[in-house]
Design a protein around this motif. Structure first.
Motif, short mmCIF file in Angstrom:
data_model
loop_
_atom_site.label_atom_id
_atom_site.label_comp_id
_atom_site.label_asym_id
_atom_site.label_seq_id
_atom_site.Cartn_x
_atom_site.Cartn_y
_atom_site.Cartn_z
N GLU A 156 -21.10 -49.91 -8.30
CA GLU A 156 -20.79 -48.49 -8.14
C GLU A 156 -21.26 -47.77 -9.40
O GLU A 156 -20.88 -48.17 -10.51
CB GLU A 156 -19.28 -48.28 -7.95
CG GLU A 156 -18.70 -48.94 -6.70
CD GLU A 156 -19.15 -48.26 -5.43
OE1 GLU A 156 -19.58 -47.09 -5.51
OE2 GLU A 156 -19.11 -48.90 -4.36
N SER A 158 -20.51 -45.21 -11.04
CA SER A 158 -19.56 -44.65 -12.00
C SER A 158 -18.66 -45.69 -12.66
O SER A 158 -18.15 -45.47 -13.77
CB SER A 158 -18.66 -43.62 -11.31
OG SER A 158 -17.95 -44.20 -10.24
N VAL A 159 -18.46 -46.86 -12.01
CA VAL A 159 -17.52 -47.85 -12.56
C VAL A 159 -18.14 -49.22 -12.80
O VAL A 159 -17.53 -50.07 -13.45
CB VAL A 159 -16.29 -48.00 -11.62
CG1 VAL A 159 -15.46 -46.75 -11.63
CG2 VAL A 159 -16.72 -48.39 -10.20
N THR A 249 -11.90 -47.90 -14.12
CA THR A 249 -12.03 -46.69 -14.93
C THR A 249 -13.46 -46.17 -14.84
O THR A 249 -14.42 -46.92 -15.08
CB THR A 249 -11.68 -46.96 -16.39
OG1 THR A 249 -10.38 -47.56 -16.45
CG2 THR A 249 -11.67 -45.68 -17.20
N SER A 250 -13.61 -44.90 -14.50
CA SER A 250 -14.94 -44.31 -14.34
C SER A 250 -15.59 -44.05 -15.69
O SER A 250 -14.92 -43.73 -16.69
CB SER A 250 -14.83 -42.99 -13.56
OG SER A 250 -16.09 -42.35 -13.51
N ARG A 251 -16.92 -44.17 -15.71
CA ARG A 251 -17.66 -43.90 -16.94
C ARG A 251 -17.70 -42.41 -17.26
O ARG A 251 -18.09 -42.03 -18.38
CB ARG A 251 -19.08 -44.44 -16.80
CG ARG A 251 -19.13 -45.95 -16.68
CD ARG A 251 -20.54 -46.45 -16.49
NE ARG A 251 -20.58 -47.90 -16.33
CZ ARG A 251 -21.66 -48.61 -16.09
NH1 ARG A 251 -22.83 -47.99 -15.98
NH2 ARG A 251 -21.60 -49.92 -15.95
N THR A 252 -17.33 -41.58 -16.30
CA THR A 252 -17.28 -40.14 -16.56
C THR A 252 -16.10 -39.75 -17.44
O THR A 252 -16.01 -38.62 -17.89
CB THR A 252 -17.20 -39.37 -15.22
OG1 THR A 252 -16.03 -39.80 -14.50
CG2 THR A 252 -18.44 -39.62 -14.40
N GLN A 253 -15.18 -40.71 -17.67
CA GLN A 253 -14.05 -40.49 -18.59
C GLN A 253 -14.28 -41.37 -19.82
O GLN A 253 -13.85 -42.53 -19.85
CB GLN A 253 -12.73 -40.85 -17.91
CG GLN A 253 -12.46 -40.05 -16.63
CD GLN A 253 -11.24 -40.58 -15.90
OE1 GLN A 253 -11.23 -41.68 -15.36
NE2 GLN A 253 -10.19 -39.76 -15.88
N TYR A 257 -12.46 -45.10 -20.44
CA TYR A 257 -13.42 -46.17 -20.14
C TYR A 257 -13.62 -47.07 -21.36
O TYR A 257 -13.67 -48.30 -21.23
CB TYR A 257 -14.75 -45.57 -19.71
CG TYR A 257 -15.83 -46.58 -19.46
CD1 TYR A 257 -15.83 -47.32 -18.27
CD2 TYR A 257 -16.83 -46.82 -20.39
CE1 TYR A 257 -16.81 -48.28 -18.03
CE2 TYR A 257 -17.82 -47.78 -20.16
CZ TYR A 257 -17.80 -48.49 -18.98
OH TYR A 257 -18.77 -49.44 -18.74
#
Length: 334
Positions: A156, A158-159, A249-253, A257
């Motif tokens: 995915e 983002s993660v 945990t999303s990489r956008t945070q 992350y």
């Protein structure tokens, strides 16, 4: 502290820990295999056979981890968050080696319980042939399971590499990590090692040859201590995996992350330690095993290396002499 600082700490911790633990672990497991195979006393012992299989499995896991560590040090990450096939292969290889290790520890504990039992018929219910069949069947089951389960892992953006199927996620949350990779091998290993420890304390009262008695005490102490470390190192990781696969945990945070990556690095280091610590546990636990290691490395391996080198030198000398004589003959003819 910023997210980039935490990520840098996480990466440095992973690299230094991995190179140190994996190099020592591979060395220790290879010495285990050499000692168990070269000492006549261990031949035909079923618990030793399971420990040999465990050592081979540990080496497999450590090689996979070392490859991932080298990729991380060269490219900044191991590549599993960018490639679906590599995501599946990494999980499959890591899982099958870990599960074989977990259940070989349990098999060694169970066999030690039966071999030290006071009833002769229970001592004889486990044979070397059964041990080989058990190791093969367990390894085959976990290989098929790991291949099938790895198919549900996907990347995915983002993660990263995560379980994408809802049913597979439920299976991992409620059965695989808490039972198969958690309580089941721990309970099997803990119960049988405790029963074996109780049996070996009563072995003095029975008519048992002194060589067999010493071997049973040595193996029980080694397996019992191995089980204690196994539970202490794997128990936290199993619970962490249940939380991590359900709360990626999303990489956008960036900050959450980075913290998640650091926590993952710490718990993963415990698994690496578990795969490489068995030799050092045996050395610290058993003075007899220390003498056996010294005997194999000094009396057998080192002497064999010296004989090989001496043989090479003896072969080189005549070749050199023949070479010089041929040149002298050619000069005379000239």
């Amino acid at each position: 502290m910023s997210s980039s600082d935490i990520l840098r700490i996480s990466t440095q911790y992973t690299l230094y820990n991995a190179y140190a633990v994996l190099s020592l672990g591979i060395l220790g497991n290879i010495i285990n295999i050499l000692v168990f195979l070269r000492i006549k006393l261990f031949r035909g012992n079923r618990s030793v056979f399971f420990l040999i299989v465990e050592s081979f499995s540990n080496v497999g896991y450590e090689i996979v981890s070392l490859i991932l560590t080298i990729l991380t040090s060269v490219y900044g990450d191991d590549g599993t968050g960018r490639s679906d096939p590599w995501c599946k292969i990494k999980f499959m290889l890591a899982q099958v080696f870990l599960l074989i290790t977990y259940f070989m520890i349990g098999c060694a504990s169970a066999d030690q319980f039966f071999s030290t039992h006071s009833y002769f018929n229970r001592q004889q219910c486990c044979t070397m042939k059964l041990a080989r069949y058990s190791a093969f069947i367990i390894s085959f089951i976990w290989l098929i399971h790991s291949i099938a389960f790895a198919l549900f892992f996907n990347v995915e953006p983002s993660v990263g590499c995560v379980i994408s199927n809802t049913n597979a996620l439920r299976y991992a949350t409620f059965f695989f990590y808490p039972v198969i990779a958690g309580f089941l091998p721990m309970i099997i290993a803990a119960l049988f090692s405790l029963f074996a420890f109780r049996n070996v304390r009563r072995i003095v009262r029975r008519q048992v040859p002194i060589v067999r008695r010493r071997l049973d005490r040595q193996m029980t102490a080694m397996v019992f201590t191995r089980v204690i470390f196994f539970i202490c190192l794997i128990f936290p990781y199993s619970f962490y995996r249940i939380y991590a696969i359900n709360h990626p945990t999303s990489r956008t945070q960036p900050l959450p992350y980075a913290i998640a990556q650091l926590i993952q690095a710490i718990f993963l280091s415990l698994v690496r330690i578990n795969s490489g610590v068995n030799f050092y546990i045996f050395v610290l636990t058993s003075s007899q095993f220390r003498r056996q290691v010294k005997f194999v490395l000094v009396k057998k391996c080192w002497k064999q290396i010296k004989r090989t080198l001496a043989g090479v030198n003896n072969q080189t000398a005549p070749n050199q002499t023949e070479y010089e004589e041929s040149h002298r003959e050619s000069d005379k003819n000239a």
